[in-house]
Design a protein around this motif. Structure first.
Motif, PDB file in Angstrom:
ATOM      1  N   SER A  30      42.206  30.604  51.628  1.00  0.00           N
ATOM      2  CA  SER A  30      41.107  30.145  52.562  1.00  0.00           C
ATOM      3  C   SER A  30      39.467  30.640  51.948  1.00  0.00           C
ATOM      4  O   SER A  30      38.268  29.282  52.185  1.00  0.00           O
ATOM      5  CB  SER A  30      41.097  30.792  53.842  1.00  0.00           C
ATOM      6  N   THR A  31      39.100  31.766  51.882  1.00  0.00           N
ATOM      7  CA  THR A  31      37.941  32.319  50.572  1.00  0.00           C
ATOM      8  C   THR A  31      37.374  30.871  49.839  1.00  0.00           C
ATOM      9  O   THR A  31      36.727  30.593  49.534  1.00  0.00           O
ATOM     10  CB  THR A  31      37.835  33.528  50.376  1.00  0.00           C
ATOM     11  N   GLY A  84      39.582  34.853  45.899  1.00  0.00           N
ATOM     12  CA  GLY A  84      39.967  35.726  46.949  1.00  0.00           C
ATOM     13  C   GLY A  84      40.960  36.642  46.314  1.00  0.00           C
ATOM     14  O   GLY A  84      41.824  36.877  45.157  1.00  0.00           O
ATOM     15  N   THR A  85      40.874  37.571  47.604  1.00  0.00           N
ATOM     16  CA  THR A  85      42.186  38.879  47.659  1.00  0.00           C
ATOM     17  C   THR A  85      42.428  39.149  49.217  1.00  0.00           C
ATOM     18  O   THR A  85      42.100  38.152  49.820  1.00  0.00           O
ATOM     19  CB  THR A  85      41.322  40.199  47.202  1.00  0.00           C
ATOM     20  N   ASP A  86      43.735  40.129  48.798  1.00  0.00           N
ATOM     21  CA  ASP A  86      44.208  40.552  50.461  1.00  0.00           C
ATOM     22  C   ASP A  86      43.717  41.560  50.993  1.00  0.00           C
ATOM     23  O   ASP A  86      43.325  42.000  51.698  1.00  0.00           O
ATOM     24  CB  ASP A  86      45.329  40.291  50.341  1.00  0.00           C
ATOM     25  N   LYS A  96      46.962  40.762  45.922  1.00  0.00           N
ATOM     26  CA  LYS A  96      46.455  39.547  46.083  1.00  0.00           C
ATOM     27  C   LYS A  96      48.348  38.169  46.306  1.00  0.00           C
ATOM     28  O   LYS A  96      49.325  39.832  46.158  1.00  0.00           O
ATOM     29  CB  LYS A  96      45.685  38.485  44.734  1.00  0.00           C
ATOM     30  N   GLY A  97      48.621  37.429  46.615  1.00  0.00           N
ATOM     31  CA  GLY A  97      49.312  36.952  47.269  1.00  0.00           C
ATOM     32  C   GLY A  97      49.760  36.630  48.275  1.00  0.00           C
ATOM     33  O   GLY A  97      50.586  36.503  48.270  1.00  0.00           O
ATOM     34  N   GLY A  99      49.113  34.198  49.578  1.00  0.00           N
ATOM     35  CA  GLY A  99      49.334  32.769  49.825  1.00  0.00           C
ATOM     36  C   GLY A  99      50.618  32.748  48.883  1.00  0.00           C
ATOM     37  O   GLY A  99      50.796  31.373  48.783  1.00  0.00           O
ATOM     38  N   ALA A 101      50.282  32.820  45.370  1.00  0.00           N
ATOM     39  CA  ALA A 101      50.163  31.694  43.932  1.00  0.00           C
ATOM     40  C   ALA A 101      49.694  33.157  43.467  1.00  0.00           C
ATOM     41  O   ALA A 101      49.105  32.870  41.940  1.00  0.00           O
ATOM     42  CB  ALA A 101      48.779  31.174  44.591  1.00  0.00           C
ATOM     43  N   HIS A 102      50.127  34.053  43.055  1.00  0.00           N
ATOM     44  CA  HIS A 102      49.698  35.544  42.063  1.00  0.00           C
ATOM     45  C   HIS A 102      50.103  35.269  41.249  1.00  0.00           C
ATOM     46  O   HIS A 102      49.395  35.668  40.425  1.00  0.00           O
ATOM     47  CB  HIS A 102      49.787  37.031  42.835  1.00  0.00           C
ATOM     48  N   GLU A 105      47.535  33.337  39.543  1.00  0.00           N
ATOM     49  CA  GLU A 105      46.369  33.343  39.674  1.00  0.00           C
ATOM     50  C   GLU A 105      45.694  34.600  38.535  1.00  0.00           C
ATOM     51  O   GLU A 105      44.977  35.142  38.234  1.00  0.00           O
ATOM     52  CB  GLU A 105      46.305  33.778  40.934  1.00  0.00           C
ATOM     53  N   LYS A 123      38.901  43.220  54.058  1.00  0.00           N
ATOM     54  CA  LYS A 123      39.122  43.630  52.515  1.00  0.00           C
ATOM     55  C   LYS A 123      39.530  44.537  52.267  1.00  0.00           C
ATOM     56  O   LYS A 123      40.185  44.986  50.855  1.00  0.00           O
ATOM     57  CB  LYS A 123      39.487  41.875  51.857  1.00  0.00           C
TER      58      LYS A 123
END
Ligand code: 5RP
Length: 224
Positions: A30-31, A84-86, A96-97, A99, A101-102, A105, A123
Motif C-alpha cells: 500500500s505504501t 515499503g516494509t513491515d 518484508k513480505g 504482501g 512479494a519479498h 523485492e 513500522k
C-alpha cells in the motif's frame, strides 16, 4: 496524521530522489502503491525513467499510469529502488513480505545501487519479529518444512487468502513464522537461506540504504 498520510508523506519524500534517466525499482504494497502513483504523475509531467516492478500488481499499476516498465532481463543495473516494509529496526534491518512479494523485492533490491524504504511510524520497532516473518517455499516442501521452522523457535503457518492457500507470483507458498522476537536476524537469515525448499525469506539485513518514515513531526530520515 493518519497512518495513510504518513505513508503518503514518506512516498512523496522518496520520489524526490528519482532523476531523469534512472532505472527505478518499484516496490509492492500500500505504501509503495502511493509512491507508484506519484511516479506516474511525474512521468506525465515529463520525467524520463525506466521502471522494474517487484510484482505483477505493481506492474499493472505502473503500466496503467503510463510508466515505461521493463522486464528484469532488460536491465543490467537498477539505480534506485523504493519499497515499503513491515518492520524496520534501529540497524535498518527489515521484515518484508506482508504482501508476499519479498522474493522479487529482494532480487530487485540486491541489484539496486540504492534502496529507499518508506513507511509509517508504527513500522519502526526496537526488535524485529512481532510481525510474522514470511518465508516463501516450494509447495512440494511446505508441509515438511513446518516442523523444521518450528524447531527454530516460531509458530509457522501456511498463509491463506480467502480460505485458500496463498500463492505468490512465482506460484510458491508462504509460511508465516510467528517468532514474537528475533534476537539474531543475521543468524536466522543464514539458517533459512540454507534450508532446502526455502526460496526466500523476508529478512532484509543489509539492503536498505535510506529509510524515510512519515511521522507527526515530519519525515524522519535514517541513512546507512
Ligand atoms: C510486500 C511488502 C510490503 O512492502 C510490506 O508488506 C509493506 O506493505 P504496506 O506498505 O502495505 O504496509 O514487503 O511483499
Amino acid at each position: 496524521m493518519t497512518e495513510d498520510e504518513q505513508k503518503a508523506a514518506a512516498a512523496a519524500a522518496a520520489v524526490e530522489y528519482i532523476k531523469d534517466g534512472m532505472v527505478v525499482g518499484l516496490g509492492t504494497g500500500s505504501t509503495a502503491s502511493k509512491m507508484v502513483d506519484l511516479v506516474g504523475e511525474r512521468v506525465k509531467e515529463g520525467l524520463d525513467i525506466i521502471a522494474v516492478p517487484t510484482s505483477e500488481a505493481t506492474k499493472q499499476q505502473a503500466e496503467a499510469l503510463g510508466i515505461n516498465v521493463v522486464g528484469f532481463d532488460d536491465v543490467q543495473v537498477i539505480d534506485l529502488t523504493i519499497d515499503g516494509t513491515d518492520e524496520v529496526d534501529p540497524q535498518m534491518r527489515l521484515i518484508k513480505g506482508g504482501g508476499g512479494a519479498h522474493l522479487r523485492e529482494k532480487i530487485v533490491a540486491s541489484l539496486s545501487d540504492q534502496m529507499i524504504v518508506i513507511a509509517e511510524r508504527k513500522k519502526m520497532v526496537e526488535h524485529l519479529g512481532a510481525f510474522k516473518l514470511p518465508v516463501e517455499v516450494i509447495p512440494f516442501s511446505a508441509h515438511a518444512l513446518l516442523p523444521k521452522l518450528e524447531a527454530l523457535g516460531c509458530i509457522p503457518s501456511i498463509r491463506q487468502k480467502d480460505g485458500q492457500p496463498f500463492y505468490t507470483d512465482e506460484n510458491n507458498l508462504v509460511i508465516d513464522c510467528a517468532f514474537e522476537r528475533i534476537d539474531d536476524p543475521e543468524e536466522l537469515a543464514q539458517t533459512l537461506s540454507l534450508m532446502p525448499g526455502v526460496v526466500e525469506h523476508g529478512l532484509f539485513i543489509d539492503n536498505a540504504d535510506i529509510v524515510l518514515i512519515g511521522t507527526d513531526d515530519g519525515i524522519k530520515k535514517f541513512e546507512r
